[in-house]
Design an enzyme around this catalytic site. Structure first.
Site, short mmCIF file in Angstrom:
data_model
loop_
_atom_site.label_atom_id
_atom_site.label_comp_id
_atom_site.label_asym_id
_atom_site.label_seq_id
_atom_site.Cartn_x
_atom_site.Cartn_y
_atom_site.Cartn_z
N SER A 42 0.69 -1.22 0.21
CA SER A 42 -0.27 -0.30 0.08
C SER A 42 1.13 0.95 -0.22
O SER A 42 0.28 2.18 -0.13
CB SER A 42 -0.93 0.29 0.92
OG SER A 42 0.10 0.12 2.32
N HIS A 83 0.54 4.21 7.50
CA HIS A 83 0.42 5.31 5.73
C HIS A 83 0.93 6.48 6.10
O HIS A 83 0.67 6.63 7.20
CB HIS A 83 -1.55 5.02 6.00
CG HIS A 83 -1.47 3.54 4.70
ND1 HIS A 83 -2.97 2.90 4.93
CD2 HIS A 83 -0.79 2.96 4.43
CE1 HIS A 83 -3.49 2.12 4.33
NE2 HIS A 83 -1.77 1.59 4.25
N ASP A 112 -7.94 6.04 4.07
CA ASP A 112 -8.77 4.71 5.02
C ASP A 112 -9.89 5.07 5.18
O ASP A 112 -10.27 6.08 5.35
CB ASP A 112 -7.92 5.01 5.65
CG ASP A 112 -6.26 4.33 5.43
OD1 ASP A 112 -5.70 3.85 4.47
OD2 ASP A 112 -5.01 4.77 5.94
#
Length: 165
Positions: A42, A83, A112
């Site tokens: 990701s 992230h 998210d």
């Protein structure tokens, strides 16, 4: 000294050194997990699966800025999520104003999902009108400081071979 005894002694010394470094990093970087292995794609092309990331604990939410890469725990997820922070908002959680962080992976097309709290799902409206999840301060564990490329591939391979990953 017999050769096998020397090898066992060196092995034991190596184990003690590794655990000593890990304990020292925990104290110095204010986090229980100073080194983590990236398990998904990701965050490509910044972090790849198998990279090891050095983390520094977050002791104050003001340490987090837009563009930082943070690590947070999310209920229902086995692994912490790493992230990038895209937006920072102030919201009310349990009636008190708190910061929260809109995050998503560099390789993900959307933010998210909403974060589950005792007040329900935590989400905010972005400037473009999109509704995005927002990670509360209390869920943030650390910030990414440095990456060691690919040195976590062997442990990932072993975990997958044993059916643990």
């Amino acid at each position: 000294m017999e050769e096998w005894k020397k090898e066992v002694a060196w092995f034991l010394v190596a184990i003690v050194v590794v655990f000593g470094i890990q304990a020292g990093l925990r104290v110095a970087l204010h986090t229980d997990s100073p080194l983590v292995i990236v398990v998904s794609g990701s965050m490509e092309p910044v972090f790849y699966r198998g990279d090891v990331v050095l983390l520094k604990g977050v002791t104050n939410p003001d340490q987090i800025k837009v563009g930082d890469v943070i690590v947070y725990k999310r209920p229902g997820y086995e692994y912490p999520i790493i992230h990038r922070v895209r937006y920072i908002y102030t919201v009310k959680i349990d009636g008190k104003p708190e910061k929260c962080f809109v995050t998503w992976g560099d390789n993900n097309p959307v933010p998210d999902p909403p974060y589950p709290t005792s007040d329900g799902l935590l989400e905010v409206q972005l400037p473009d009108g999109y509704i995005a999840g927002c990670v509360p301060t209390y869920a943030v564990e650390a910030k990414a400081e440095f990456v060691f490329p690919k040195i976590g591939l062997i442990p990932l391979w072993i975990r997958n071979a044993l059916g643990l990953g």
